[in-house]
Scaffold this motif. Structure first.
Motif, mmCIF file in Angstrom:
data_model
loop_
_atom_site.group_PDB
_atom_site.id
_atom_site.type_symbol
_atom_site.label_atom_id
_atom_site.label_comp_id
_atom_site.label_asym_id
_atom_site.label_seq_id
_atom_site.Cartn_x
_atom_site.Cartn_y
_atom_site.Cartn_z
ATOM 1 N N ALA B 12 -15.370 16.744 -15.382
ATOM 2 C CA ALA B 12 -14.590 17.905 -14.944
ATOM 3 C C ALA B 12 -15.431 18.837 -14.092
ATOM 4 C CB ALA B 12 -14.060 18.663 -16.164
ATOM 5 N N ARG B 13 -14.776 19.596 -13.258
ATOM 6 C CA ARG B 13 -15.411 20.713 -12.568
ATOM 7 C C ARG B 13 -15.168 21.964 -13.410
ATOM 8 N NH1 ARG B 13 -16.218 20.364 -6.848
ATOM 9 N NH2 ARG B 13 -16.907 18.235 -6.467
ATOM 10 N N PRO B 14 -16.115 22.899 -13.396
ATOM 11 C CA PRO B 14 -15.838 24.168 -14.078
ATOM 12 C C PRO B 14 -14.576 24.807 -13.493
ATOM 13 C CG PRO B 14 -18.135 24.055 -13.374
ATOM 14 C CD PRO B 14 -17.428 22.884 -12.740
ATOM 15 N N VAL B 15 -13.798 25.468 -14.320
ATOM 16 C CA VAL B 15 -12.634 26.188 -13.814
ATOM 17 C C VAL B 15 -13.155 27.385 -13.024
ATOM 18 C CG1 VAL B 15 -10.544 27.461 -14.454
ATOM 19 C CG2 VAL B 15 -11.250 25.462 -15.792
ATOM 20 N N GLY B 16 -12.521 27.664 -11.913
ATOM 21 C CA GLY B 16 -12.978 28.779 -11.081
ATOM 22 C C GLY B 16 -12.385 28.656 -9.699
ATOM 23 N N ARG B 17 -13.223 28.857 -8.704
ATOM 24 C CA ARG B 17 -12.685 28.763 -7.343
ATOM 25 C C ARG B 17 -13.181 27.501 -6.652
ATOM 26 N NH1 ARG B 17 -12.730 30.737 -2.123
ATOM 27 N NH2 ARG B 17 -14.891 31.485 -2.197
ATOM 28 N N LEU B 18 -12.251 26.588 -6.396
ATOM 29 C CA LEU B 18 -12.549 25.372 -5.646
ATOM 30 C C LEU B 18 -11.841 25.426 -4.295
ATOM 31 C CD1 LEU B 18 -11.906 22.679 -8.452
ATOM 32 C CD2 LEU B 18 -14.135 23.415 -7.598
ATOM 33 N N MET B 19 -10.747 26.158 -4.259
ATOM 34 C CA MET B 19 -9.881 26.195 -3.078
ATOM 35 C C MET B 19 -10.416 27.180 -2.049
ATOM 36 S SD MET B 19 -5.833 27.218 -3.026
ATOM 37 C CE MET B 19 -4.897 27.177 -1.491
ATOM 38 N N PRO B 20 -10.471 26.754 -0.783
ATOM 39 C CA PRO B 20 -10.890 27.716 0.251
ATOM 40 C C PRO B 20 -9.835 28.791 0.451
ATOM 41 C CG PRO B 20 -10.219 25.623 1.239
ATOM 42 C CD PRO B 20 -10.148 25.428 -0.249
ATOM 43 N N ARG B 21 -10.280 30.006 0.800
ATOM 44 C CA ARG B 21 -9.315 31.062 1.140
ATOM 45 C C ARG B 21 -8.734 30.754 2.504
ATOM 46 N NH1 ARG B 21 -10.666 34.899 -2.746
ATOM 47 N NH2 ARG B 21 -12.869 34.939 -3.223
ATOM 48 N N PRO B 22 -7.571 31.326 2.824
ATOM 49 C CA PRO B 22 -6.969 31.053 4.138
ATOM 50 C C PRO B 22 -7.969 31.367 5.259
ATOM 51 C CG PRO B 22 -5.458 32.307 2.754
ATOM 52 C CD PRO B 22 -6.760 32.237 2.018
ATOM 53 N N GLY B 23 -8.130 30.439 6.188
ATOM 54 C CA GLY B 23 -9.025 30.651 7.314
ATOM 55 C C GLY B 23 -10.466 30.248 7.042
ATOM 56 N N GLU B 24 -10.803 30.035 5.786
ATOM 57 C CA GLU B 24 -12.164 29.669 5.419
ATOM 58 C C GLU B 24 -12.375 28.160 5.664
ATOM 59 O OE1 GLU B 24 -14.011 31.753 1.652
ATOM 60 O OE2 GLU B 24 -13.480 29.709 1.104
ATOM 61 N N ALA B 25 -13.603 27.796 6.007
ATOM 62 C CA ALA B 25 -13.895 26.379 6.230
ATOM 63 C C ALA B 25 -13.702 25.593 4.933
ATOM 64 C CB ALA B 25 -15.335 26.218 6.717
ATOM 65 N N ILE B 26 -13.137 24.398 5.056
ATOM 66 C CA ILE B 26 -12.888 23.572 3.866
ATOM 67 C C ILE B 26 -14.131 22.763 3.541
ATOM 68 C CG2 ILE B 26 -11.459 21.727 2.888
ATOM 69 C CD1 ILE B 26 -9.240 22.601 4.829
ATOM 70 N N GLU B 27 -14.640 22.971 2.334
ATOM 71 C CA GLU B 27 -15.828 22.240 1.941
ATOM 72 C C GLU B 27 -15.466 20.820 1.516
ATOM 73 O OE1 GLU B 27 -19.312 23.111 -1.195
ATOM 74 O OE2 GLU B 27 -18.535 24.846 -0.112
ATOM 75 N N GLU B 28 -14.463 20.715 0.661
ATOM 76 C CA GLU B 28 -14.029 19.415 0.160
ATOM 77 C C GLU B 28 -12.505 19.401 0.017
ATOM 78 O OE1 GLU B 28 -16.720 17.335 -3.166
ATOM 79 O OE2 GLU B 28 -16.513 19.486 -3.450
ATOM 80 N N PHE B 29 -11.878 18.299 0.363
ATOM 81 C CA PHE B 29 -10.446 18.149 0.111
ATOM 82 C C PHE B 29 -10.225 17.882 -1.379
ATOM 83 C CE2 PHE B 29 -10.377 16.397 4.623
ATOM 84 C CZ PHE B 29 -9.863 17.566 5.164
ATOM 85 N N GLU B 30 -9.010 18.184 -1.847
ATOM 86 C CA GLU B 30 -8.661 17.925 -3.251
ATOM 87 C C GLU B 30 -8.929 16.468 -3.629
ATOM 88 O OE1 GLU B 30 -6.691 19.637 -1.079
ATOM 89 O OE2 GLU B 30 -5.036 20.603 -2.145
ATOM 90 N N GLN B 31 -8.497 15.563 -2.734
ATOM 91 C CA GLN B 31 -8.610 14.132 -3.061
ATOM 92 C C GLN B 31 -10.069 13.706 -3.240
ATOM 93 O OE1 GLN B 31 -6.695 15.503 -0.645
ATOM 94 N NE2 GLN B 31 -6.677 14.258 1.207
ATOM 95 N N ASP B 32 -10.976 14.338 -2.480
ATOM 96 C CA ASP B 32 -12.393 13.967 -2.593
ATOM 97 C C ASP B 32 -12.957 14.422 -3.932
ATOM 98 O OD1 ASP B 32 -12.513 12.774 -0.074
ATOM 99 O OD2 ASP B 32 -12.695 14.735 0.876
ATOM 100 N N ILE B 33 -12.593 15.624 -4.335
ATOM 101 C CA ILE B 33 -13.079 16.147 -5.623
ATOM 102 C C ILE B 33 -12.595 15.255 -6.760
ATOM 103 C CG2 ILE B 33 -12.932 18.089 -7.242
ATOM 104 C CD1 ILE B 33 -12.650 19.941 -4.808
ATOM 105 N N LEU B 34 -11.309 14.898 -6.709
ATOM 106 C CA LEU B 34 -10.755 14.102 -7.803
ATOM 107 C C LEU B 34 -11.310 12.675 -7.790
ATOM 108 C CD1 LEU B 34 -9.048 14.547 -10.223
ATOM 109 C CD2 LEU B 34 -7.003 14.106 -8.888
ATOM 110 N N CYS B 35 -11.499 12.103 -6.608
ATOM 111 C CA CYS B 35 -12.121 10.765 -6.517
ATOM 112 C C CYS B 35 -13.499 10.777 -7.186
ATOM 113 C CB CYS B 35 -12.265 10.318 -5.053
ATOM 114 S SG CYS B 35 -10.730 9.720 -4.340
#
Ligand code: ZN
Lengths: 142, 397
Positions: B12-35
C-alpha cells in the motif's frame, strides 16, 4: 390542513425532479397541502410518495393528505456543503417523525431559540421562484 | 468446493496526497501506482502472474481519466484471469466487497490466487465538487438531496441524537479522535500522525454540527492491493498468513433512514453481521483481541462498538474514556488510526483496515503491535451502517 407558505427569494439550490407521478406531490405542496401515498393493498403509508409499495410490491396506491405535524428526531447544521448550497451556508436540516408514522428529511427554520429533539414541529412550505420545498418550524402556542 | 481463504500479503501507499493539483505536473498516473503495488504484492507473496485468476478492483474516483480501469489494468499487467475481473462500487462497503469477492473466488475453487485492490484520487478535486456527488449517493435525489445533506451530515444526526439520548457531551465522543490520532502516530501508512489533544479537536471549526473538522474524516488519496489465496497454497509458500475465519453480511432495508420511525443509533446490520461472522468463526466477541471498524466520524466508531456488543448501548463513550479501546486497553479499536487519522479514501478504507489486521496478526505492526493478537474483527459499511460486512481474521504464523 393547509400549511403556512413562506416566500423565498431565488431558485431552490437543487431542484427535485418531477415525474408524471410525483408531480402530484409538488403541485399540491405549492398550494399548502402535504401529501404522500398509501398502499391500497397492505395500507402501508410511505414517504416519499412511491408508485411501488415497498412492503407488498403493489402498484395500487392512493394519495393521502397529512397533517404536517410531528417531532424533531435529530438535527444538524451544515457548514461545509456542496457547491450549489454555498450561498445558504450554514443551513440546518432535520429528521422529522410525522404524527402519521412516517419519517422524513426537511430544512429547519429556527425561531429565536433552536428547536430541540423531540419538540413538536410543523411543516411549512418554502415557495421559491422555481417551485416549492418544505421545512419545519416550532409549533406556535396561541 | 469450500476452501479456507487467507490473506497472503499486501502492499500500500500511505494515505495522503498522491493526486496532482490542477495544473501541476503529473508525477505518476494512477495505473502506474497500482501496477507497482500489484507486482509488489505478488512478489512478496511468491505468487506468479500466471497463477492469479481473479482481479477485484474498487472503482476509481470520478477524477480518474482512464475508464474501463479493471480490464485496462489487467492488460497492463498481462493478467489473463479465468475466474473474474470486476470493478466494484457500493458506497463505503466497496473495499470490503472487493476483498469478500476475492475470498469467494478462492474458497469456491475458481482460482488459487485473487487480488483485491484499488486506487482513489480525490485531493486534487475541489471538496465542493466531491460533495455535489456525495449528496446524491446518500440521499433520495428528489426528496432528500434538495436539503443539502452531505454524507457526513447523516453521521452528525447520529451524534446529535446520541448526545440527546445518553447525556454524553461532544467532548466525550471527540475523545475517539484523540485516541485514533495516538494510534496513527505509530502507523507509517497514516495520513495524520502528529499527536493532538482534546482541546485541539474541540477548537476546530464546525463542519456538520455537532462535529468539527477533526471529528470527521479528512480527504485523502490512497492505493492498496491485497493477495488472497487458499490455505493449502499459503502453507506451501511457507510464510505467515491470516485466515478468514468468519464472514457476515446484511442490509437493514433502509437507505440512511427508513420511511417509518426506527432507532437510528442501533445499527442493526452491524450487530447482525458481527454476530454471524463470530458464530461462523466459532468465537465470541470477548475472544477478539482487536478490531478495525469502518467509521468516517467519531460517533460512527462509538455506535458500531455498541452494536457489536463491546459496550452496553448508550455507554460506549465511557469505555473510550476508560481507555478500553486504546492500544494497551481491553480491545484496541482502530490501531491504524482509523478513518480520522490513518485517512479515508472511502472505497479503499475496508482494504486499509484489513491490511492493518494483517500487520497485527502476523506480528508486523511494529510500535503499535497488539501483544499476542490472534483474533481480530473487521467491519465496513455503506449508508448509515445500513449495509454491513464483517470478517473475523485469525493469526496463522
Ligand atoms: Zn403494500
Amino acid at each position: 390542513m393547509i400549511l403556512e407558505i413562506v416566500k423565498c427569494e431565488g431558485k431552490r439550490p437543487l431542484a427535485p425532479r418531477e415525474s408524471h407521478y410525483t408531480r402530484e406531490f409538488w403541485s399540491k405542496l405549492s398550494t399548502g397541502e402535504f401529501t404522500s401515498t398509501r398502499c391500497q393493498v397492505c395500507r402501508k403509508l410511505m414517504f416519499p410518495p412511491r408508485q411501488h409499495c415497498p412492503m407488498c410490491w403493489s402498484k395500487k396506491t392512493d394519495w393521502v393528505s397529512l397533517s404536517g405535524k410531528g417531532k424533531l428526531y435529530a438535527r444538524t447544521t451544515v457548514h461545509a456543503g456542496p457547491l450549489m448550497f454555498q450561498q445558504h451556508i450554514p443551513y440546518s436540516v432535520g429528521i422529522i417523525d410525522l404524527d402519521e408514522g412516517v419519517r422524513l428529511i426537511a430544512s429547519i427554520i429556527d425561531g429565536d431559540e433552536k428547536i430541540q429533539n423531540d419538540e413538536e414541529v410543523q411543516l411549512i412550505v418554502l415557495a421559491y421562484d422555481d417551485g416549492p420545498l418544505f421545512a419545519v418550524r416550532k409549533i406556535e402556542s396561541d | 468446493m469450500n476452501r479456507q481463504a487467507v490473506i497472503l500479503d499486501y502492499a500500500a501507499r500511505p494515505v495522503g496526497r498522491l493526486m496532482p493539483r490542477p495544473g501541476e505536473a503529473i508525477e505518476e498516473f494512477e495505473q502506474d501506482i497500482l501496477c507497482d503495488l500489484i507486482i509488489q504484492t505478488a512478489n512478496n507473496s511468491g505468487v506468479a502472474r500466471e497463477d492469479i485468476g481473479s482481479l477485484n478492483l474498487t472503482s476509481p474516483t470520478p477524477a480518474t481519466q482512464q475508464l474501463g480501469f479493471a480490464t485496462f489494468l489487467a492488460s497492463r499487467l498481462g493478467l489473463r484471469c479465468d475466474a473474474r475481473i470486476s470493478d466494484i462500487n457500493n458506497m463505503g462497503i466497496t473495499g470490503g466487497l472487493a476483498f469478500d469477492q476475492a475470498c469467494e473466488d478462492v474458497s469456491s475453487g475458481k482460482t488459487d490466487f485473487a487480488l483485491a485492490c484499488g486506487i482513489e484520487f480525490s485531493t486534487g478535486a475541489p471538496a465542493e465538487m466531491i460533495m455535489d456527488r456525495g449528496i446524491r449517493v446518500v440521499g433520495d435525489v428528489d426528496f432528500q438531496s434538495p436539503f443539502g445533506l452531505t454524507p457526513i451530515a447523516w453521521y452528525a444526526f447520529d451524534a446529535n441524537r446520541y448526545m440527546h439520548e445518553t447525556g454524553a457531551s461532544r467532548n466525550d465522543i471527540a475523545q475517539i479522535a484523540v485516541k485514533n490520532r495516538a494510534h496513527a502516530a505509530l502507523n507509517p501508512l497514516a495520513q495524520y500522525r502528529k499527536p493532538m489533544t482534546l482541546e485541539e479537536v474541540c477548537a476546530q471549526r464546525p463542519i456538520v454540527e455537532p462535529l468539527g473538522l477533526f471529528e470527521v474524516s479528512p480527504v485523502g488519496d490512497g492505493a492498496i492491493c491485497l493477495m488472497v489465496s487458499s490455505e493449502e497454497n499459503a502453507r506451501s509458500l511457507n510464510k505467515p498468513y491470516v485466515r478468514v475465519r468468519g464472514r457476515g453480511f446484511q442490509h437493514d432495508g433502509h437507505h440512511q433512514i427508513g420511511n417509518h420511525y426506527h432507532d437510528m443509533l442501533a445499527f442493526p446490520a452491524a450487530s447482525h453481521t458481527g454476530n454471524v461472522a463470530l458464530t461462523m468463526a466459532g468465537v465470541k466477541i470477548d475472544d477478539i483481541n482487536l478490531a478495525e471498524l469502518y467509521a468516517p466520524c467519531t460517533i460512527t466508531e462509538l455506535l458500531v462498538s455498541e452494536a457489536l456488543g463491546l459496550a452496553e448501548k448508550g455507554k460506549g463513550y465511557m469505555a473510550v474514556l476508560d481507555g478500553e479501546y486504546s492500544l494497551g486497553g481491553r480491545l484496541p479499536i482502530s490501531t491504524s488510526g482509523g478513518c480520522l487519522s490513518r485517512g479515508h479514501p472511502p472505497g479503499l478504507t475496508g482494504l486499509y483496515g484489513l491490511a492493518e489486521l494483517y500487520d497485527q496478526l502476523t506480528a508486523q505492526a511494529g510500535e503499535r503491535q497488539v501483544r499476542d493478537a490472534t483474533l481480530a474483527l473487521h467491519i465496513c459499511e455503506g449508508g448509515n451502517y445500513n449495509l454491513a460486512l464483517a470478517h473475523v481474521l485469525e493469526s496463522m504464523q
